[in-house]
Design a protein around this motif. Structure first.
Motif, mmCIF file in Angstrom:
data_model
loop_
_atom_site.group_PDB
_atom_site.id
_atom_site.type_symbol
_atom_site.label_atom_id
_atom_site.label_comp_id
_atom_site.label_asym_id
_atom_site.label_seq_id
_atom_site.Cartn_x
_atom_site.Cartn_y
_atom_site.Cartn_z
ATOM 1 N N ARG A 116 10.398 -18.004 -1.404
ATOM 2 C CA ARG A 116 9.638 -17.360 -1.993
ATOM 3 C C ARG A 116 9.120 -16.086 -1.898
ATOM 4 N N PHE A 117 9.146 -15.816 -0.765
ATOM 5 C CA PHE A 117 9.087 -13.931 -0.253
ATOM 6 C C PHE A 117 10.641 -13.399 -1.313
ATOM 7 N N ARG A 118 12.161 -14.218 -0.857
ATOM 8 C CA ARG A 118 13.505 -14.341 -1.566
ATOM 9 C C ARG A 118 12.973 -14.145 -2.993
ATOM 10 N N GLN A 119 12.352 -14.972 -3.540
ATOM 11 C CA GLN A 119 13.096 -15.076 -4.628
ATOM 12 C C GLN A 119 12.039 -14.014 -5.433
ATOM 13 N N GLN A 120 10.653 -13.939 -5.553
ATOM 14 C CA GLN A 120 9.844 -12.767 -5.852
ATOM 15 C C GLN A 120 10.766 -11.899 -5.316
ATOM 16 N N THR A 121 11.193 -11.652 -4.562
ATOM 17 C CA THR A 121 11.667 -10.522 -4.626
ATOM 18 C C THR A 121 12.750 -9.449 -6.004
ATOM 19 N N LEU A 122 13.706 -10.914 -5.425
ATOM 20 C CA LEU A 122 14.738 -10.752 -6.819
ATOM 21 C C LEU A 122 13.902 -10.583 -8.485
ATOM 22 N N ARG A 123 13.035 -11.651 -8.438
ATOM 23 C CA ARG A 123 12.622 -11.470 -9.613
ATOM 24 C C ARG A 123 11.843 -10.107 -9.951
ATOM 25 N N ILE A 124 11.229 -9.048 -8.848
ATOM 26 C CA ILE A 124 10.718 -8.342 -9.287
ATOM 27 C C ILE A 124 11.746 -7.395 -9.467
ATOM 28 N N PHE A 125 12.742 -7.169 -8.357
ATOM 29 C CA PHE A 125 13.388 -6.283 -8.978
ATOM 30 C C PHE A 125 14.453 -6.469 -10.023
ATOM 31 N N TRP A 126 14.750 -7.350 -10.688
ATOM 32 C CA TRP A 126 15.274 -7.625 -11.639
ATOM 33 C C TRP A 126 13.693 -7.070 -12.471
ATOM 34 N N PHE A 140 5.114 -3.886 -7.188
ATOM 35 C CA PHE A 140 4.667 -6.045 -7.314
ATOM 36 C C PHE A 140 5.629 -6.611 -6.717
ATOM 37 N N LEU A 141 6.612 -5.765 -5.600
ATOM 38 C CA LEU A 141 7.242 -6.099 -5.425
ATOM 39 C C LEU A 141 6.852 -7.490 -3.306
ATOM 40 N N PRO A 142 6.822 -8.188 -3.243
ATOM 41 C CA PRO A 142 6.240 -9.078 -2.778
ATOM 42 C C PRO A 142 6.473 -8.839 -0.625
ATOM 43 N N GLY A 199 0.374 -1.480 -0.383
ATOM 44 C CA GLY A 199 -0.242 0.392 0.052
ATOM 45 C C GLY A 199 0.510 1.116 -0.064
ATOM 46 N N ALA A 200 2.221 1.407 0.601
ATOM 47 C CA ALA A 200 3.263 2.386 0.631
ATOM 48 C C ALA A 200 3.221 2.259 -0.256
ATOM 49 N N ARG A 201 3.774 1.514 -0.818
ATOM 50 C CA ARG A 201 5.249 1.660 -2.481
ATOM 51 C C ARG A 201 3.962 1.793 -3.278
ATOM 52 N N ALA A 202 2.843 1.520 -2.813
ATOM 53 C CA ALA A 202 1.232 1.623 -4.460
ATOM 54 C C ALA A 202 1.378 3.432 -4.209
ATOM 55 N N LEU A 203 0.771 3.648 -2.785
ATOM 56 C CA LEU A 203 0.900 5.403 -2.597
ATOM 57 C C LEU A 203 1.852 6.282 -3.414
#
Lengths: 163, 338
Positions: free
Chosen positions: B158-168, B144-146, B106-110
């Motif tokens: 899963r959290f770590r991997q989603q982080t890396l994918r969105i960062f990429w 879209f970061l987790p 929510g904070a990131r979206a705002l």
């Protein structure tokens, strides 16, 4: 297929679709921009920066004839006048180009709005009334920067900027 | 007491980020941790921009005439003074919020929405500048970061991997923009040279761009005179620019080259600033954060590893070393074992 493989497949598909949509929209706005209109859909941009090298160039300039009723002898282009801020803001140059395009297209409403914006945002503090002519300029950039010479100057309209 | 006023919930929300970090152990965990540090830095940089925009409140208060872009089409009703202060405050506030709680979507979206409006307002005076575009898209992708969704081993991984994918994805978007720019330069250059004109690959191209810019603004640049007196010095920089821009997207898949490519892109922007007096300050910063600090570069990577994976430089290295350099923590190689 495992959960992570499904996730990865979805991830790549979404990225590919997003990239395709971005490039398509940016490409369409770029093609439309070639007609002279400003069609950029913020924040999508074609990243068409410095791709076309200026050779024999055509642009529009505002040649100032009078400032507050006092004639300028000889008349000078707006960017050359020390009366206004230096360096000249690129946004002023772009607004003049759009003014020229709107005038040539016969879009008087847009031309009037741009002239009003030019005066209020950039000139109003320096002068009350600026009489100018809109000039189509053709020049080679290296010749002009070295000698100040234009290939041709064609006045296309006469107007005033005022409050 | 705090519970009575709902403050404990507020405190939990504002707790220092990543306090219960799931990121420990493996190299991927460290990479994800580094990615979150960069996410923090990006939002800290947004706070700086927010303060800078607010500092210039006088610009809005003077009531300049607007040519509003669509995200701020409503400013015709409020006027630029109210809109400027409103949007500037919202942008600074949401940047602070995202800085303190970046793991909250929510904070990131705002923050992304208010940045969209702030940058749109900044560009609503007749010309769209492009220095904020890269940063804005990174902010949009960061939405879209987790969010951490549990403490189980699987959930943390899963959290770590989603982080890396969105960062990429953020890195890839930035690099794609450069590739688009490079492709258009190459296309326009071939087109112009076929017509007998000077194109981007011609000897005088950089000098002509410098001359054009300085004529538009009747200004000066630090080194513009040098380019105008000796146009030939532009030729290697033009070829290097085409190489850096056109192949940039490939570098997204070659993490070992991230730092070297960032150095090249920052050098290119500095050159544009020195010769043409066009300063892509925010683009330089976001490239520095996302690529020069790339979490995908191995901690023990040798400086030459980056050079070995550059397109066209494979001959520098033996096949074994090339493989090692290519295998440096590819984001897509990170897979969850069920």
């Amino acid at each position: 297929m495992t959960e992570s493989q499904r996730y990865l497949q979805r991830y790549w598909m979404i990225l590919a679709i997003a990239a395709f949509l971005y490039v398509t929209v940016a490409g369409v706005t770029l093609l439309r921009a070639r007609t002279g209109a400003n069609t950029e859909i913020f924040p999508i941009f074609s990243w068409d920066l410095f791709s076309v090298v200026p050779n024999e160039t055509m642009d529009y300039g505002l040649r100032v004839l009078e400032v507050d009723g006092k004639p300028l002898e000889p008349p000078q282009f707006l960017e050359q006048l020390t009366l206004f801020s230096r360096p000249f803001r690129i946004s002023v140059h772009m607004a003049i180009q759009e003014l020229g395009v709107a005038h040539v297209r016969g879009d008087t409403e847009r031309a009037r709005a741009l002239a009003h914006m030019l005066y209020e945002n950039h000139l109003g503090g320096a002068a009350r009334r600026v009489r100018f002519e809109l000039v189509e300029r053709r020049f080679d950039v290296l010749t002009r920067v070295r000698s100040g010479r234009f290939a041709s100057l064609t006045p296309i309209d006469l107007a005033e900027l005022h409050p | 007491m705090t519970q009575a006023f709902g403050l404990s919930r507020l405190w939990r929300w504002l707790r220092p980020p990543m306090a219960s970090s799931a990121l420990t152990g493996s190299a991927h965990a460290r990479a994800a941790q580094r990615a979150w540090s960069i996410v923090h830095a990006v939002y800290a940089y947004n706070v700086y921009i927010g303060v800078t925009l607010l500092k210039n409140w006088q610009r809005w208060a003077d009531g300049p005439v607007l040519d509003p872009l669509w995200p701020v089409s409503w400013v015709t009703a409020t006027g630029s003074a109210a809109a400027g202060i409103l949007v500037g405050t919202a942008y600074l506030g949401t940047s602070l919020l995202a800085l303190f709680r970046p793991e909250r979507r929510g904070a990131r979206a705002l923050c992304a929405v208010s940045a969209l409006m702030a940058f749109a307002l900044h560009n609503s005076f007749g010309k769209i500048n492009h220095t904020y575009h890269g940063l804005l898209w990174v902010l949009i992708i960061f939405v879209f970061l987790p969010q951490p969704d549990g403490q189980t081993h699987h959930a943390r991984r899963r959290f770590r991997q989603q982080t890396l994918r969105i960062f990429w994805a953020g890195q890839a978007a930035l690099l794609m923009f450069y590739s688009m720019s490079g492709a258009l330069k190459l296309y326009a250059s071939i087109n112009q040279m076929a017509k007998g004109q000077a194109g981007f690959l011609s000897a005088e191209a950089a000098a002509r761009h410098v001359a054009h810019r300085l004529l538009q603004t009747n200004g000066e640049s630090l080194l513009g005179w040098l380019m105008l007196e000796h146009p030939w010095i532009g030729l290697p920089t033009q070829w290097l620019t085409i190489y850096l821009e056109l192949l940039a997207f490939l570098i997204a898949f070659r993490p070992a080259s991230h730092r070297l490519w960032a150095l090249g892109l920052i050098g290119m922007h500095l050159g544009i600033g020195l010769f043409m007096d066009i300063w892509f300050i925010h683009q330089i910063t976001i490239v520095a954060l996302m690529l020069a600090c790339s979490p995908f570069v191995r901690e023990d990577a040798h400086a030459l590893d980056g050079l070995r994976t550059l397109p066209g430089f494979a001959w520098l290295s033996s096949p074994g070393r090339q493989r090692r350099a290519r295998d440096l923590e590819r984001p897509q190689a990170v897979a969850v074992k069920e």
